[in-house]
Design a protein around this motif. Structure first.
Motif, PDB file in Angstrom:
ATOM      1  N   PHE A   1      -9.548   6.178  -3.352  1.00 29.81           N
ATOM      2  CA  PHE A   1      -8.305   5.533  -3.781  1.00 29.81           C
ATOM      3  C   PHE A   1      -7.338   6.499  -4.476  1.00 29.81           C
ATOM      4  CE2 PHE A   1     -10.847   1.887  -2.848  1.00 29.81           C
ATOM      5  CZ  PHE A   1      -9.932   0.940  -2.431  1.00 29.81           C
ATOM      6  N   LEU A   2      -7.725   7.748  -4.593  1.00 29.11           N
ATOM      7  CA  LEU A   2      -6.784   8.722  -5.142  1.00 29.11           C
ATOM      8  C   LEU A   2      -5.858   9.165  -4.022  1.00 29.11           C
ATOM      9  CD1 LEU A   2      -9.067  11.042  -7.286  1.00 29.11           C
ATOM     10  CD2 LEU A   2      -7.528   9.234  -8.055  1.00 29.11           C
ATOM     11  N   SER A   3      -4.591   9.459  -4.386  1.00 28.53           N
ATOM     12  CA  SER A   3      -3.728   9.847  -3.276  1.00 28.53           C
ATOM     13  C   SER A   3      -4.089  11.244  -2.803  1.00 28.53           C
ATOM     14  CB  SER A   3      -2.253   9.755  -3.647  1.00 28.53           C
ATOM     15  OG  SER A   3      -2.041  10.321  -4.880  1.00 28.53           O
ATOM     16  N   HIS A   4      -3.822  11.458  -1.566  1.00 32.12           N
ATOM     17  CA  HIS A   4      -4.160  12.699  -0.874  1.00 32.12           C
ATOM     18  C   HIS A   4      -5.650  12.959  -0.833  1.00 32.12           C
ATOM     19  CE1 HIS A   4       0.041  13.136  -0.680  1.00 32.12           C
ATOM     20  NE2 HIS A   4       0.133  13.161  -1.980  1.00 32.12           N
ATOM     21  N   SER A   5      -6.436  11.910  -0.926  1.00 31.56           N
ATOM     22  CA  SER A   5      -7.864  12.109  -0.706  1.00 31.56           C
ATOM     23  C   SER A   5      -8.175  11.619   0.698  1.00 31.56           C
ATOM     24  CB  SER A   5      -8.672  11.307  -1.725  1.00 31.56           C
ATOM     25  OG  SER A   5      -8.461   9.934  -1.535  1.00 31.56           O
ATOM     26  N   THR A   6      -8.782  12.455   1.457  1.00 28.33           N
ATOM     27  CA  THR A   6      -9.128  12.088   2.829  1.00 28.33           C
ATOM     28  C   THR A   6     -10.361  12.859   3.245  1.00 28.33           C
ATOM     29  OG1 THR A   6      -8.429  12.134   5.123  1.00 28.33           O
ATOM     30  CG2 THR A   6      -7.458  13.804   3.707  1.00 28.33           C
TER      31      THR A   6
ATOM     32  N   VAL B   1       0.141  -1.518  -5.054  1.00 24.14           N
ATOM     33  CA  VAL B   1       1.070  -2.649  -4.957  1.00 24.14           C
ATOM     34  C   VAL B   1       0.387  -3.972  -4.604  1.00 24.14           C
ATOM     35  CG1 VAL B   1       3.117  -1.263  -4.435  1.00 24.14           C
ATOM     36  CG2 VAL B   1       1.600  -1.973  -2.573  1.00 24.14           C
ATOM     37  N   SER B   2      -0.943  -4.049  -4.769  1.00 29.23           N
ATOM     38  CA  SER B   2      -1.602  -5.329  -4.509  1.00 29.23           C
ATOM     39  C   SER B   2      -2.897  -5.403  -5.322  1.00 29.23           C
ATOM     40  CB  SER B   2      -1.896  -5.484  -3.015  1.00 29.23           C
ATOM     41  OG  SER B   2      -2.850  -4.523  -2.619  1.00 29.23           O
ATOM     42  N   GLN B   3      -3.621  -6.492  -5.153  1.00 33.87           N
ATOM     43  CA  GLN B   3      -4.903  -6.659  -5.836  1.00 33.87           C
ATOM     44  C   GLN B   3      -5.989  -6.479  -4.789  1.00 33.87           C
ATOM     45  OE1 GLN B   3      -3.598 -10.535  -7.135  1.00 33.87           O
ATOM     46  NE2 GLN B   3      -3.433  -9.813  -9.259  1.00 33.87           N
ATOM     47  N   VAL B   4      -6.759  -5.399  -4.943  1.00 36.26           N
ATOM     48  CA  VAL B   4      -7.667  -4.993  -3.885  1.00 36.26           C
ATOM     49  C   VAL B   4      -9.129  -5.227  -4.252  1.00 36.26           C
ATOM     50  CG1 VAL B   4      -8.578  -2.969  -2.667  1.00 36.26           C
ATOM     51  CG2 VAL B   4      -6.112  -3.297  -2.865  1.00 36.26           C
TER      52      VAL B   4
ATOM     53  N   GLN C   1     -13.177  -3.233  -7.463  1.00 37.40           N
ATOM     54  CA  GLN C   1     -11.901  -3.948  -7.571  1.00 37.40           C
ATOM     55  C   GLN C   1     -10.859  -3.066  -8.235  1.00 37.40           C
ATOM     56  OE1 GLN C   1     -13.534  -7.632  -9.407  1.00 37.40           O
ATOM     57  NE2 GLN C   1     -11.986  -8.640  -8.113  1.00 37.40           N
ATOM     58  N   ILE C   2      -9.678  -3.091  -7.720  1.00 38.21           N
ATOM     59  CA  ILE C   2      -8.585  -2.297  -8.287  1.00 38.21           C
ATOM     60  C   ILE C   2      -7.287  -3.094  -8.129  1.00 38.21           C
ATOM     61  CG2 ILE C   2      -8.522  -0.963  -6.107  1.00 38.21           C
ATOM     62  CD1 ILE C   2      -7.421   1.420  -7.707  1.00 38.21           C
ATOM     63  N   ASP C   3      -6.588  -3.321  -9.253  1.00 32.91           N
ATOM     64  CA  ASP C   3      -5.349  -4.126  -9.237  1.00 32.91           C
ATOM     65  C   ASP C   3      -4.176  -3.252  -9.630  1.00 32.91           C
ATOM     66  OD1 ASP C   3      -6.946  -6.262  -8.763  1.00 32.91           O
ATOM     67  OD2 ASP C   3      -6.731  -7.173 -10.749  1.00 32.91           O
ATOM     68  N   GLY C   4      -3.188  -3.204  -8.826  1.00 36.27           N
ATOM     69  CA  GLY C   4      -1.998  -2.413  -9.165  1.00 36.27           C
ATOM     70  C   GLY C   4      -2.366  -1.003  -9.587  1.00 36.27           C
ATOM     71  N   GLY C   5      -3.374  -0.442  -8.949  1.00 40.69           N
ATOM     72  CA  GLY C   5      -3.776   0.931  -9.237  1.00 40.69           C
ATOM     73  C   GLY C   5      -4.737   1.063 -10.425  1.00 40.69           C
ATOM     74  N   GLU C   6      -5.034  -0.058 -11.137  1.00 42.41           N
ATOM     75  CA  GLU C   6      -5.961  -0.018 -12.277  1.00 42.41           C
ATOM     76  C   GLU C   6      -7.344  -0.435 -11.817  1.00 42.41           C
ATOM     77  OE1 GLU C   6      -5.168   0.254 -15.707  1.00 42.41           O
ATOM     78  OE2 GLU C   6      -3.003   0.600 -15.408  1.00 42.41           O
TER      79      GLU C   6
END
Ligand code: ADP
Ligand code: MG
Length: 639
Positions: free
Chosen positions: A73-78, A106-109, A125-130
């Motif tokens: 879930f970190l950006s640029h992680s692939t 931007v959502s509740q995941v 679970q991650i909500d709005g990036g938290e």
């Protein structure tokens, strides 16, 4: 000035999400591509309220190891590429490594995932990036990803979402594209608890075409299989009878990706050209396998552009593959059935009382009239039968119609008496600037006798000399304009008289088209169309406007709907009238054939008597001019 602060990662992700995540369909695209990349063989996509409140993607792929879940879930992680150059050398679809971060911002995941090596699964679970929870859980192998309440924390962006029906239609279209690009994966799509699509994953492209587009398209396909050096093409193209009014059905996939290439599109359309009317586009479903060294990939943050190392070679290969499939095929549509249907049709019921002068009858009368005119032979000679393959019956009918409209009833000079002896220059505010060119001259009724028809150029342009000016009239545009005005006139006359069509015309629509049809249904009904749901994706057209009876065939209806999607959010009935008129005349007009001088005179007569003769319905000019002065300047007689 406020202090400069470094944005926190959360905010950065929210901004980045704007590039990747625009609407529910973009979330589904990323999740579905991830699931395909994870080597899944079966994937379920479920949405509620168009995906605005609930999106679920479940796969049976490789899963994510627990220790890598947060990382994902970190950006640029692939896990997929090390550099952009890898993009086309690997088979995976995603590569930016920012999708999960952007969706979570931007959502509740909620994520449930298990690898084959893991004894238990992970719930995250991650909500709005938290991050909220990471826990062990019993789970089947694979990954389930749920995104709830998209843009719940970015209200400004939420405002840009369309209605759930529209958003849902976008998701459906996307799922269909991905299903078509991966016949090896079984894809199920559930919308508001209803099963909408389920492909078998049996590698059979034709089966998926049937599932997605329905029987009519699936039963009008030609197979294409070619291989040359580093390129192979496999798939299907539609026979010209199932041509459409926009490019939505022109699909092809390059190494499993839905990508547009102008070279491929041009090659396809060029190959179809001899078989198609203008502004018609084919159905294609072609899979390209191209060795990576043949491709140049240029990655732009928002769009991907594909270039070929040897574009010309690709062009010729596609052109030949498509032409080859189209050649030597029996492409004549079954006219017999159509005729029978027409014979059976009639007026019935209160709503179906015959119009005072049914279109069909007028057409027959006009044909009889034509038979006795002295022009007949000339017409036959000067309208050489096309060398191109036969056209569907409705086209022929409309062509006959157009020829009748075109026929000057009486020689041009006699007709002058009928023209009101006043200035016919339009007074409307829509007068184009071009008017100055003609300023009370070319259009003056009295002037008509002094027009000197020089002849025809390139089988297309008529040259008219008048008042020290050379006027050049585009025959095709003029013809189209004249027919358009006639049809608009006919449409406006009509008082909603519906004529029964029996058996009904059955249309198979995709979700987008359904949304558009429902949105505009009232206008269609007002015009005299009677359209009702017929189960599944099918709609039955039981009545059509009496005035359009002879041309309102399936093709026209489909083209009207295709046209709505091109015009976007047109809610104006005039736009629909205009669309119908332009379609019916467009279909009737053929370019490039020669008219006799008498016919040209008739056409010019009719054109010049219109309120606005200057532009065809599509906005192209019908007449341009050049003055003697300009010409003399060019020859340096004047300096
Ligand atoms: P990208 O797909 O560009 O690599 P994403 O943000 O979409 O980036 O995903 C990050 C990583 O999470 C992927 O590289 C992959 O390793 C893992 N991943 C995402 N979805 C799945 C899935 N459905 N199954 C297995 N692994 C997944
Ligand atoms: Mg991805």
């Amino acid at each position: 000035m406020p202090n400069i602060t470094v944005l926190d990662q959360n905010t950065i992700n929210k901004i980045a999400a704007g590039e990747v995540i625009e609407r529910p369909a973009s979330v589904v695209k990323e999740l579905l591509e991830n699931a395909i990349d994870a080597k899944s063989t079966a994937i379920t996509v479920e949405i509620k309220e168009g995906g605005t409140t609930f999106i679920r993607v479940t796969d049976n792929g490789c899963g994510i190891p627990r220790e890598e879940v947060s990382l994902a879930f970190l950006s640029h992680s692939t896990s997929k590429i090390k550099s952009v150059e890898d993009l086309f050398t690997i088979s995976s679809l995603g590569f930016r490594g920012e999708a999960l971060a952007s969706i979570a911002a931007v959502s509740q995941v909620e994520l449930i995932t298990k690898t084959s090596a893991g004894l238990t699964g992970t719930r995250y679970q991650i909500d709005g990036g938290e991050e909220r929870t990471v826990e062990e859980i019993g789970a089947p192998e694979g990954t389930t990803f749920i995104a709830r309440n998209l843009f719940y924390n970015t209200p400004a962006r939420k405002k840009f979402l369309k209605t759930p029906a529209t958003e849902g239609a976008h998701v459906a279209e996307l799922v269909e594209k991905l299903a078509l690009s991966h016949p090896e994966v079984s894809i199920r799509f559930i919308q508001n608890n209803q099963n909408k699509l389920h492909t078998s994953g049996n590698h059979n492209l034709k089966d998926i075409v049937y599932t997605v587009f329905g029987r009519e398209i699936a039963s009008n396909l030609l197979e294409v299989t070619v291989k040359k050096d580093q390129i192979s093409i496999h798939g299907y193209i539609g026979k010209p009878v199932i041509a459409r009014g926009n490019r939505n059905y022109e699909n092809y996939f390059i190494n499993g990706r839905y990508i547009k290439s102008s070279i491929i599109s041009r090659a396809i359309e060029e190959a179809y050209r001899p078989f198609m009317m203008q502004h018609k586009y084919p159905f294609t479903m072609l899979h390209f396998s191209i060795e990576p060294e043949m491709l140049d990939v240029n990655v732009h943050p928002t769009k991907m552009e594909l270039r070929f190392r040897d574009g010309e070679m690709v062009y010729h290969m596609v052109y030949q593959a498509v032409s080859g499939a189209l050649a030597h095929k029996e492409l004549i549509p079954e006219v017999e059935l159509e005729k029978k249907r027409e014979e059976k049709q009639g007026f019935a019921g209160k709503k179906f009382e015959p119009s005072p002068e049914p279109f069909e009858k007028r057409r027959l009368m006009a044909m009889e009239q034509q038979a006795v005119t002295e022009e007949k032979k000339e017409t036959a000679d000067s309208f050489p039968k096309r060398l191109t393959p036969p056209q569907p019956s409705f086209v022929k009918e409309r062509n006959e119609l157009s020829e009748n409209w075109l026929k000057p009833q009486t020689p041009a000079i006699n007709r002058l008496a009928e023209v009101p002896a006043q200035d016919v220059i339009p007074k409307s505010e829509k007068v184009p600037e071009q008017l100055d060119l003609f300023d009370g001259k070319l259009l003056e009724p009295k002037a008509r006798t002094r027009h000197k028809l020089i002849g025809q150029l390139f089988d297309t342009y008529w040259l008219v000399e008048f008042n020290e000016q050379l006027f050049i009239i585009d025959q095709h545009a003029a013809h189209e304009k004249v027919l358009y005005e006639k049809t608009m006139g006919t449409l406006k006359e009509m008082e909603c008289i519906s004529q029964l069509v029996s058996p009904p015309i059955i249309l198979t629509l995709n979700q987008n088209e359904e949304v558009l049809l429902k949105r505009h249904l009232k206008y269609f009904t007002d015009m005299g169309f009677e359209i009702e749901p017929f189960g599944g994706r099918e709609y039955a057209v039981r009545g059509v406007p009496a005035n359009l009876f002879s041309i309102a065939k399936k093709e026209l209806l489909i083209e009207m709907i295709d046209g709505l999607s091109e015009d976007g959010s047109s809610h104006n009935p005039d736009i629909i009238y205009a669309r119908v008129a332009s379609l019916s005349c467009k279909a009737a007009v053929k370019g490039g054939h020669s008219l006799s001088a008498a016919e040209a005179n008739g056409l010019i007569d009719q054109l010049l008597s219109l309120e606005n003769p200057y532009a065809c319905p599509h906005g192209r000019p019908t007449i341009i001019s050049m003055s003697k002065y300009e010409l003399e300047k060019k020859f340096k007689r004047i300096v």
